[in-house]
Design a protein around this motif. Structure first.
Motif, PDB file in Angstrom:
ATOM      1  N   GLN A 121      -8.986   3.694 -23.232  1.00 32.91           N
ATOM      2  CA  GLN A 121      -9.386   5.010 -22.357  1.00 32.91           C
ATOM      3  C   GLN A 121      -7.972   5.555 -21.798  1.00 32.91           C
ATOM      4  O   GLN A 121      -7.982   6.558 -20.899  1.00 32.91           O
ATOM      5  N   LYS A 122      -6.805   4.999 -22.233  1.00 29.96           N
ATOM      6  CA  LYS A 122      -5.485   5.731 -21.592  1.00 29.96           C
ATOM      7  C   LYS A 122      -5.276   6.985 -22.041  1.00 29.96           C
ATOM      8  O   LYS A 122      -4.700   7.735 -21.013  1.00 29.96           O
ATOM      9  N   ILE A 123      -5.534   7.478 -23.254  1.00 30.85           N
ATOM     10  CA  ILE A 123      -5.176   8.889 -23.426  1.00 30.85           C
ATOM     11  C   ILE A 123      -6.238   9.844 -22.567  1.00 30.85           C
ATOM     12  O   ILE A 123      -5.711  10.628 -21.999  1.00 30.85           O
TER      13      ILE A 123
ATOM     14  N   ARG B 240       9.522  -7.480 -16.436  1.00 29.71           N
ATOM     15  CA  ARG B 240       8.478  -8.283 -15.475  1.00 29.71           C
ATOM     16  C   ARG B 240       9.334  -9.293 -14.689  1.00 29.71           C
ATOM     17  O   ARG B 240      10.358  -9.777 -14.847  1.00 29.71           O
ATOM     18  N   THR B 241       8.775  -9.421 -13.418  1.00 27.48           N
ATOM     19  CA  THR B 241       9.184 -10.567 -12.595  1.00 27.48           C
ATOM     20  C   THR B 241       9.092 -11.865 -13.137  1.00 27.48           C
ATOM     21  O   THR B 241       8.124 -12.465 -13.525  1.00 27.48           O
ATOM     22  N   PRO B 242      10.110 -12.746 -13.407  1.00 25.49           N
ATOM     23  CA  PRO B 242      10.109 -13.705 -14.329  1.00 25.49           C
ATOM     24  C   PRO B 242       9.409 -15.034 -13.918  1.00 25.49           C
ATOM     25  O   PRO B 242       8.904 -15.539 -14.581  1.00 25.49           O
ATOM     26  N   GLU B 243       9.623 -15.440 -12.782  1.00 21.40           N
ATOM     27  CA  GLU B 243       9.089 -16.600 -12.304  1.00 21.40           C
ATOM     28  C   GLU B 243       7.757 -16.801 -11.865  1.00 21.40           C
ATOM     29  O   GLU B 243       7.410 -17.892 -10.895  1.00 21.40           O
ATOM     30  N   ILE B 244       6.921 -15.778 -11.985  1.00 22.12           N
ATOM     31  CA  ILE B 244       5.552 -15.914 -11.219  1.00 22.12           C
ATOM     32  C   ILE B 244       4.776 -15.086 -12.143  1.00 22.12           C
ATOM     33  O   ILE B 244       4.802 -14.218 -12.811  1.00 22.12           O
ATOM     34  N   SER B 245       3.518 -15.970 -12.317  1.00 18.00           N
ATOM     35  CA  SER B 245       2.277 -15.422 -13.002  1.00 18.00           C
ATOM     36  C   SER B 245       1.008 -16.099 -12.530  1.00 18.00           C
ATOM     37  O   SER B 245       0.864 -16.994 -11.764  1.00 18.00           O
TER      38      SER B 245
ATOM     39  N   PRO C  71     -11.145   2.216 -12.342  1.00 17.61           N
ATOM     40  CA  PRO C  71     -11.708   1.041 -13.318  1.00 17.61           C
ATOM     41  C   PRO C  71     -10.998   1.112 -14.921  1.00 17.61           C
ATOM     42  O   PRO C  71     -10.939   2.431 -15.306  1.00 17.61           O
ATOM     43  N   GLU C  72     -10.535   0.120 -15.320  1.00 14.71           N
ATOM     44  CA  GLU C  72     -10.166   0.008 -16.686  1.00 14.71           C
ATOM     45  C   GLU C  72     -11.283  -0.795 -17.542  1.00 14.71           C
ATOM     46  O   GLU C  72     -11.501  -2.106 -17.400  1.00 14.71           O
ATOM     47  N   GLY C  73     -12.028  -0.158 -18.241  1.00 14.77           N
ATOM     48  CA  GLY C  73     -13.251  -0.616 -18.931  1.00 14.77           C
ATOM     49  C   GLY C  73     -12.755  -0.959 -20.430  1.00 14.77           C
ATOM     50  O   GLY C  73     -13.777  -1.551 -20.949  1.00 14.77           O
TER      51      GLY C  73
ATOM     52  N   THR D 230      -4.955  -6.426 -14.691  1.00 10.38           N
ATOM     53  CA  THR D 230      -6.148  -7.283 -14.003  1.00 10.38           C
ATOM     54  C   THR D 230      -5.764  -7.424 -12.442  1.00 10.38           C
ATOM     55  O   THR D 230      -6.398  -7.450 -11.712  1.00 10.38           O
ATOM     56  N   PHE D 231      -4.487  -7.799 -12.205  1.00  8.13           N
ATOM     57  CA  PHE D 231      -4.109  -7.920 -10.841  1.00  8.13           C
ATOM     58  C   PHE D 231      -5.114  -9.203 -10.192  1.00  8.13           C
ATOM     59  O   PHE D 231      -5.373  -8.815  -8.892  1.00  8.13           O
ATOM     60  N   ASP D 232      -5.174  -9.961 -10.998  1.00  9.01           N
ATOM     61  CA  ASP D 232      -6.214 -11.103 -10.184  1.00  9.01           C
ATOM     62  C   ASP D 232      -4.973 -12.147  -9.463  1.00  9.01           C
ATOM     63  O   ASP D 232      -3.798 -12.326 -10.014  1.00  9.01           O
TER      64      ASP D 232
ATOM     65  N   GLN E  66     -10.263 -12.184 -22.617  1.00  7.82           N
ATOM     66  CA  GLN E  66     -10.515 -13.356 -22.549  1.00  7.82           C
ATOM     67  C   GLN E  66     -10.094 -14.005 -21.062  1.00  7.82           C
ATOM     68  O   GLN E  66      -9.259 -15.209 -20.962  1.00  7.82           O
ATOM     69  N   LYS E  67     -10.046 -13.167 -20.046  1.00  9.17           N
ATOM     70  CA  LYS E  67      -9.581 -13.663 -18.633  1.00  9.17           C
ATOM     71  C   LYS E  67     -10.587 -13.822 -17.774  1.00  9.17           C
ATOM     72  O   LYS E  67     -11.639 -12.773 -17.743  1.00  9.17           O
ATOM     73  N   LYS E  68     -10.944 -14.945 -17.065  1.00  4.72           N
ATOM     74  CA  LYS E  68     -11.860 -15.029 -15.991  1.00  4.72           C
ATOM     75  C   LYS E  68     -11.100 -15.023 -14.890  1.00  4.72           C
ATOM     76  O   LYS E  68     -10.310 -15.790 -14.568  1.00  4.72           O
TER      77      LYS E  68
ATOM     78  N   ASP F 114       7.420  -5.211 -19.164  1.00  4.81           N
ATOM     79  CA  ASP F 114       7.942  -5.167 -20.512  1.00  4.81           C
ATOM     80  C   ASP F 114       7.370  -6.475 -21.290  1.00  4.81           C
ATOM     81  O   ASP F 114       7.771  -6.627 -22.602  1.00  4.81           O
ATOM     82  N   ASP F 115       6.422  -6.964 -20.639  1.00  6.61           N
ATOM     83  CA  ASP F 115       5.721  -7.882 -21.474  1.00  6.61           C
ATOM     84  C   ASP F 115       4.713  -7.219 -22.795  1.00  6.61           C
ATOM     85  O   ASP F 115       4.196  -7.856 -23.486  1.00  6.61           O
ATOM     86  N   TRP F 116       4.521  -5.981 -22.234  1.00 14.53           N
ATOM     87  CA  TRP F 116       3.868  -4.993 -23.296  1.00 14.53           C
ATOM     88  C   TRP F 116       4.902  -4.346 -24.081  1.00 14.53           C
ATOM     89  O   TRP F 116       4.306  -3.113 -24.608  1.00 14.53           O
TER      90      TRP F 116
HETATM   91  N1  C2G Z   1       3.659  -8.279 -13.863  1.00 13.57           N
HETATM   92  C1  C2G Z   1       4.996  -8.293 -13.580  1.00 13.57           C
HETATM   93  N2  C2G Z   1       5.357  -9.577 -13.431  1.00 13.57           N
HETATM   94  C2  C2G Z   1       4.703 -10.442 -13.282  1.00 13.57           C
HETATM   95  C3  C2G Z   1       3.566 -10.459 -13.637  1.00 13.57           C
HETATM   96  C4  C2G Z   1       2.893  -9.378 -14.045  1.00 13.57           C
HETATM   97  O1  C2G Z   1       5.856  -7.306 -13.861  1.00 13.57           O
HETATM   98  N3  C2G Z   1       5.251 -11.782 -13.087  1.00 13.57           N
HETATM   99  C5  C2G Z   1       3.052  -6.944 -14.450  1.00 13.57           C
HETATM  100  C6  C2G Z   1       2.581  -6.785 -15.658  1.00 13.57           C
HETATM  101  O2  C2G Z   1       3.641  -6.538 -16.508  1.00 13.57           O
HETATM  102  C7  C2G Z   1       1.498  -5.549 -15.501  1.00 13.57           C
HETATM  103  C8  C2G Z   1       0.912  -5.855 -14.235  1.00 13.57           C
HETATM  104  O3  C2G Z   1       2.157  -6.736 -13.465  1.00 13.57           O
HETATM  105  O4  C2G Z   1       2.259  -4.317 -15.567  1.00 13.57           O
HETATM  106  C9  C2G Z   1      -0.266  -6.471 -14.133  1.00 13.57           C
HETATM  107  O5  C2G Z   1      -0.328  -7.742 -14.754  1.00 13.57           O
HETATM  108  P1  C2G Z   1      -1.583  -8.405 -15.298  1.00 13.57           P
HETATM  109  O6  C2G Z   1      -2.672  -8.417 -14.117  1.00 13.57           O
HETATM  110  O7  C2G Z   1      -1.270  -9.682 -16.005  1.00 13.57           O
HETATM  111  O8  C2G Z   1      -2.188  -7.088 -16.349  1.00 13.57           O
HETATM  112  P2  C2G Z   1      -2.319  -7.587 -17.795  1.00 13.57           P
HETATM  113  O9  C2G Z   1      -3.178  -8.549 -18.142  1.00 13.57           O
HETATM  114  O10 C2G Z   1      -0.913  -7.429 -18.477  1.00 13.57           O
HETATM  115  O11 C2G Z   1      -3.094  -6.185 -18.098  1.00 13.57           O
HETATM  116  O12 C2G Z   1      -4.155  -2.176 -20.343  1.00 13.57           O
HETATM  117  C10 C2G Z   1      -3.139  -2.958 -20.102  1.00 13.57           C
HETATM  118  C11 C2G Z   1      -3.698  -4.225 -19.519  1.00 13.57           C
HETATM  119  O13 C2G Z   1      -4.945  -3.905 -18.587  1.00 13.57           O
HETATM  120  C12 C2G Z   1      -2.577  -5.065 -18.816  1.00 13.57           C
END
Ligand code: C2G
Length: 131
Positions: free
Chosen positions: A77-79, A114-119, A71-73, A9-11, A46-48, A94-96
């Protein structure tokens, strides 16, 4: 040329996202960032978003590690993307971990720490506390 793809999403773009994109690029030469559309975010995640797709696309296109933004719609679509863009490696945080192992039939799959301390959620919560 090794071609990499990642999705997100990269919001409220932050250094956790940049850290991911920087490390993803190190796995190859050409990085595609598939950015979730507003509809996909709302209907399937469910993200705004604070910034709409067009603004998030502009931000991602300005990052030196990113060579193309698409775009990811949909989840499905990944394959098709991997085939269409001749992707060698799929990279995501790695949250995925494990969620996209089915893509190993088509390309390498890498989960980066994942970078632990930020979201984005944390940023929003902190800002709400200040108001
Ligand atoms: N990320 C990270 N460290 C963070 C936050 C995010 O490494 N502190 C990474 C996530 O693991 C992801 C990417 O940044 O690889 C984008 O994060 P999001 O915008 O939260 O994307 P997400 O909602 O996880 O969407 O089909 C896959 C989804 O579209 C992934």
């Amino acid at each position: 040329m090794k071609r990499i793809i990642t999705y997100g999403t990269f919001d409220l773009l932050h250094y956790g996202h940049i850290n991911l994109l920087c490390r993803a690029k190190k796995h190859g030469d050409y990085l595609i960032a598939a950015v979730s559309t507003d509809e996909f975010n709302w209907n399937s995640k469910q993200k705004k978003c604070y910034f709409d797709y067009e603004r998030r696309k502009i931000l991602l296109e300005s990052i030196r590690y990113v060579d193309l933004v698409i775009p990811e719609g949909s989840w499905e679509q990944k394959i098709e993307d991997i085939k269409k863009y001749h992707i060698d490696t799929f990279v995501i945080g790695d949250d995925w971990k494990g969620e996209f192992d089915f893509l190993k039939e088509y390309c390498e799959v890498v989960y980066l720490e994942r970078t632990p301390e930020i979201s984005t959620t944390q940023i929003k919560n902190e800002l709400n506390k200040q108001n």
